[in-house]
Design a protein around this motif. Structure first.
Motif, PDB file in Angstrom:
ATOM      1  N   SER A 160       1.302  -1.442   0.248  1.00  0.00           N
ATOM      2  CA  SER A 160      -0.027  -0.111  -0.022  1.00  0.00           C
ATOM      3  C   SER A 160       0.382   1.514   0.387  1.00  0.00           C
ATOM      4  O   SER A 160       2.049   0.863   0.596  1.00  0.00           O
ATOM      5  N   ILE A 161       0.148   2.335  -0.522  1.00  0.00           N
ATOM      6  CA  ILE A 161       0.792   3.785  -0.429  1.00  0.00           C
ATOM      7  C   ILE A 161       1.007   4.132   1.124  1.00  0.00           C
ATOM      8  O   ILE A 161       2.610   4.307   0.958  1.00  0.00           O
ATOM      9  N   GLN A 162       0.676   3.304   1.977  1.00  0.00           N
ATOM     10  CA  GLN A 162       1.365   3.577   3.759  1.00  0.00           C
ATOM     11  C   GLN A 162       2.776   2.583   3.595  1.00  0.00           C
ATOM     12  O   GLN A 162       3.418   3.173   5.335  1.00  0.00           O
ATOM     13  N   ASN A 163       2.278   1.531   3.172  1.00  0.00           N
ATOM     14  CA  ASN A 163       3.987   0.172   3.336  1.00  0.00           C
ATOM     15  C   ASN A 163       4.362   0.124   2.434  1.00  0.00           C
ATOM     16  O   ASN A 163       3.804  -0.960   1.683  1.00  0.00           O
ATOM     17  N   PRO A 164       4.727   1.423   1.685  1.00  0.00           N
ATOM     18  CA  PRO A 164       5.873   0.753   0.717  1.00  0.00           C
ATOM     19  C   PRO A 164       6.088  -0.885  -0.123  1.00  0.00           C
ATOM     20  O   PRO A 164       7.684  -1.117   0.795  1.00  0.00           O
ATOM     21  N   ALA A 165       6.200  -2.365  -0.504  1.00  0.00           N
ATOM     22  CA  ALA A 165       7.097  -3.110  -0.988  1.00  0.00           C
ATOM     23  C   ALA A 165       8.413  -2.039  -1.154  1.00  0.00           C
ATOM     24  O   ALA A 165       8.288  -1.645  -2.691  1.00  0.00           O
ATOM     25  N   THR A 166       9.197  -3.678  -1.292  1.00  0.00           N
ATOM     26  CA  THR A 166      10.692  -2.893  -1.617  1.00  0.00           C
ATOM     27  C   THR A 166      10.827  -3.918  -2.880  1.00  0.00           C
ATOM     28  O   THR A 166      11.680  -3.690  -3.666  1.00  0.00           O
ATOM     29  N   HIS A 167      10.149  -5.587  -2.799  1.00  0.00           N
ATOM     30  CA  HIS A 167      10.196  -6.792  -3.950  1.00  0.00           C
ATOM     31  C   HIS A 167       8.699  -6.977  -4.266  1.00  0.00           C
ATOM     32  O   HIS A 167       7.614  -6.826  -3.835  1.00  0.00           O
ATOM     33  N   ILE A 168       8.477  -7.413  -5.336  1.00  0.00           N
ATOM     34  CA  ILE A 168       7.586  -8.195  -5.499  1.00  0.00           C
ATOM     35  C   ILE A 168       7.718  -9.287  -5.539  1.00  0.00           C
ATOM     36  O   ILE A 168       8.945  -9.871  -6.420  1.00  0.00           O
ATOM     37  N   THR A 169       7.395 -10.694  -4.943  1.00  0.00           N
ATOM     38  CA  THR A 169       8.319 -12.211  -5.145  1.00  0.00           C
ATOM     39  C   THR A 169       6.469 -12.928  -5.192  1.00  0.00           C
ATOM     40  O   THR A 169       5.773 -12.632  -5.439  1.00  0.00           O
ATOM     41  N   GLY A 170       6.944 -14.073  -5.757  1.00  0.00           N
ATOM     42  CA  GLY A 170       5.851 -15.490  -6.900  1.00  0.00           C
ATOM     43  C   GLY A 170       6.445 -16.647  -7.414  1.00  0.00           C
ATOM     44  O   GLY A 170       7.344 -16.713  -7.762  1.00  0.00           O
ATOM     45  N   LYS A 171       5.639 -16.877  -8.228  1.00  0.00           N
ATOM     46  CA  LYS A 171       5.955 -17.654  -9.524  1.00  0.00           C
ATOM     47  C   LYS A 171       5.218 -17.842 -10.291  1.00  0.00           C
ATOM     48  O   LYS A 171       4.043 -17.143  -9.971  1.00  0.00           O
ATOM     49  N   LEU A 172       5.798 -18.173 -11.488  1.00  0.00           N
ATOM     50  CA  LEU A 172       4.569 -17.997 -12.984  1.00  0.00           C
ATOM     51  C   LEU A 172       4.810 -19.646 -13.313  1.00  0.00           C
ATOM     52  O   LEU A 172       5.736 -20.298 -12.545  1.00  0.00           O
ATOM     53  N   THR A 173       3.226 -20.286 -13.685  1.00  0.00           N
ATOM     54  CA  THR A 173       3.212 -21.183 -14.581  1.00  0.00           C
ATOM     55  C   THR A 173       2.971 -20.782 -15.705  1.00  0.00           C
ATOM     56  O   THR A 173       1.556 -20.822 -15.703  1.00  0.00           O
ATOM     57  N   PHE A 174       3.378 -22.143 -16.820  1.00  0.00           N
ATOM     58  CA  PHE A 174       2.577 -22.064 -18.217  1.00  0.00           C
ATOM     59  C   PHE A 174       2.817 -23.769 -18.028  1.00  0.00           C
ATOM     60  O   PHE A 174       3.051 -24.430 -17.467  1.00  0.00           O
ATOM     61  N   GLY A 175       1.061 -23.812 -18.807  1.00  0.00           N
ATOM     62  CA  GLY A 175       0.962 -25.192 -18.862  1.00  0.00           C
ATOM     63  C   GLY A 175       0.438 -24.745 -20.239  1.00  0.00           C
ATOM     64  O   GLY A 175      -0.738 -24.052 -20.927  1.00  0.00           O
ATOM     65  N   GLN A 176       0.099 -26.307 -21.318  1.00  0.00           N
ATOM     66  CA  GLN A 176       0.026 -26.285 -22.730  1.00  0.00           C
ATOM     67  C   GLN A 176      -2.150 -26.230 -21.982  1.00  0.00           C
ATOM     68  O   GLN A 176      -2.524 -27.348 -21.595  1.00  0.00           O
ATOM     69  N   GLY A 177      -2.290 -25.210 -22.439  1.00  0.00           N
ATOM     70  CA  GLY A 177      -3.999 -25.525 -22.658  1.00  0.00           C
ATOM     71  C   GLY A 177      -4.703 -26.768 -23.768  1.00  0.00           C
ATOM     72  O   GLY A 177      -3.924 -27.283 -24.326  1.00  0.00           O
ATOM     73  N   PRO A 178      -6.271 -26.789 -23.809  1.00  0.00           N
ATOM     74  CA  PRO A 178      -6.801 -27.731 -23.734  1.00  0.00           C
ATOM     75  C   PRO A 178      -6.894 -27.904 -25.761  1.00  0.00           C
ATOM     76  O   PRO A 178      -7.370 -28.149 -26.097  1.00  0.00           O
ATOM     77  N   ARG A 179      -6.401 -26.233 -25.969  1.00  0.00           N
ATOM     78  CA  ARG A 179      -6.790 -25.701 -26.882  1.00  0.00           C
ATOM     79  C   ARG A 179      -5.034 -26.097 -27.759  1.00  0.00           C
ATOM     80  O   ARG A 179      -4.118 -25.790 -27.114  1.00  0.00           O
ATOM     81  N   GLN A 180      -5.233 -26.047 -29.698  1.00  0.00           N
ATOM     82  CA  GLN A 180      -3.840 -25.546 -29.734  1.00  0.00           C
ATOM     83  C   GLN A 180      -3.169 -24.841 -30.100  1.00  0.00           C
ATOM     84  O   GLN A 180      -4.460 -24.024 -29.997  1.00  0.00           O
ATOM     85  N   ARG A 181      -2.264 -24.383 -29.764  1.00  0.00           N
ATOM     86  CA  ARG A 181      -1.315 -23.147 -29.521  1.00  0.00           C
ATOM     87  C   ARG A 181      -1.921 -22.395 -29.361  1.00  0.00           C
ATOM     88  O   ARG A 181      -1.768 -21.047 -28.220  1.00  0.00           O
ATOM     89  N   ASN A 182      -2.350 -22.640 -27.432  1.00  0.00           N
ATOM     90  CA  ASN A 182      -3.370 -22.721 -26.111  1.00  0.00           C
ATOM     91  C   ASN A 182      -2.511 -22.255 -25.290  1.00  0.00           C
ATOM     92  O   ASN A 182      -1.772 -23.364 -24.765  1.00  0.00           O
ATOM     93  N   LEU A 183      -2.049 -21.769 -24.230  1.00  0.00           N
ATOM     94  CA  LEU A 183      -1.459 -21.598 -23.186  1.00  0.00           C
ATOM     95  C   LEU A 183      -2.273 -20.994 -21.912  1.00  0.00           C
ATOM     96  O   LEU A 183      -3.001 -20.407 -21.696  1.00  0.00           O
ATOM     97  N   ASP A 184      -2.224 -22.782 -20.546  1.00  0.00           N
ATOM     98  CA  ASP A 184      -2.510 -21.583 -19.043  1.00  0.00           C
ATOM     99  C   ASP A 184      -2.031 -21.394 -18.504  1.00  0.00           C
ATOM    100  O   ASP A 184      -0.688 -21.660 -18.456  1.00  0.00           O
ATOM    101  N   ILE A 185      -1.207 -19.604 -17.877  1.00  0.00           N
ATOM    102  CA  ILE A 185      -0.564 -19.035 -17.193  1.00  0.00           C
ATOM    103  C   ILE A 185      -1.524 -18.898 -16.400  1.00  0.00           C
ATOM    104  O   ILE A 185      -2.288 -18.258 -15.958  1.00  0.00           O
ATOM    105  N   THR A 186      -0.692 -19.097 -14.624  1.00  0.00           N
ATOM    106  CA  THR A 186      -0.904 -18.583 -13.400  1.00  0.00           C
ATOM    107  C   THR A 186       0.104 -18.399 -12.455  1.00  0.00           C
ATOM    108  O   THR A 186       0.724 -17.830 -13.039  1.00  0.00           O
ATOM    109  N   LEU A 187      -0.161 -16.768 -12.424  1.00  0.00           N
ATOM    110  CA  LEU A 187       0.309 -16.077 -11.395  1.00  0.00           C
ATOM    111  C   LEU A 187       0.252 -15.423 -10.578  1.00  0.00           C
ATOM    112  O   LEU A 187      -0.714 -15.519  -9.977  1.00  0.00           O
ATOM    113  N   GLU A 188       0.968 -16.030  -9.475  1.00  0.00           N
ATOM    114  CA  GLU A 188       0.972 -15.861  -8.220  1.00  0.00           C
ATOM    115  C   GLU A 188       1.582 -14.581  -7.350  1.00  0.00           C
ATOM    116  O   GLU A 188       2.985 -15.065  -7.661  1.00  0.00           O
TER     117      GLU A 188
END
Length: 207
Positions: A160-188
């Motif tokens: 928040s503006i009152q308590n800004p972060a110094t870092h953003i941390t997380g994980k990114l997941t790529f997975g093949q989707g159900p359709r051809q040339r389709n990707l499912d992406i999850t951002l945590e």
């Protein structure tokens, strides 16, 4: 096989990389309510667009390296951890910069293994000349306030503006989707400051 290597990168972006400023002033009309609807849609589908380098606000991080000579189809599915922070050149230590999303791009290499005479790397980075290969924008559910060094002691939520972060941390997941040339992406992701984390958000996108 040419190119024979590829690398996916990530960096944080500011408000100017999104369509939010456009909807705030459409030829003099405030249309934020439409902009909010567009934002909600962008939390479902990754946006393939051109991102100008001036809107990249954090250092870049490598999300995945691929050896195109040896990889198999299953290698498209992966999860990578990341930590984003403002560059050392980003204004004063206590100055706040808002992160509205993350941008993904790739570099491909024609290495000495395949191009012994003239190895070269071709980049789709926001900092290089724009080509028909553009970038992928993943919107955050809510923007995160970032600063180079925490100058405050606060019980307010991290990011928040009152308590800004110094870092953003997380994980990114790529997975093949159900359709051809389709990707499912999850951002945590969540904000982080002095060992304290903010609320963890999870957003799933189609590409």
């Amino acid at each position: 096989l040419l190119p024979d290597t590829a690398t996916i990168f990530m960096a944080g972006v500011g408000k100017g990389a999104t369509s939010i400023p456009f909807w705030e002033d459409v030829y003099g009309f405030d249309m934020k309510h439409i902009g909010q609807s567009v934002h909600e849609d962008a939390l479902k589908v990754a946006v393939v667009t051109t991102i100008e380098g001036e809107h990249v606000i954090t250092d870049k991080v490598v999300m995945r390296d691929f050896d195109l000579m040896t990889m198999v189809q299953a290698d498209v599915n992966f999860t990578s951890n990341f930590t984003l922070e403002l560059p050392s050149t980003a204004g004063d230590e206590g100055e706040v910069t808002w992160c509205y999303g993350v941008v993904l791009w790739f570099d491909v290499g024609f290495t000495k293994r395949a191009c012994t005479s003239t190895p070269v790397v071709m980049s789709t980075s926001p900092h290089t000349k724009t080509t028909h290969w553009v970038q992928t924008l993943l919107h955050l559910r809510n923007p995160i306030a970032l600063t180079r060094k925490s100058m405050r002691e606060s019980d307010m939520p991290v990011g928040s503006i009152q308590n800004p972060a110094t870092h953003i941390t997380g994980k990114l997941t790529f997975g093949q989707g159900p359709r051809q040339r389709n990707l499912d992406i999850t951002l945590e992701y969540c904000g982080l400051v002095e060992g304290k984390t903010g609320i963890t958000e999870v957003v799933m996108y189609e590409l």
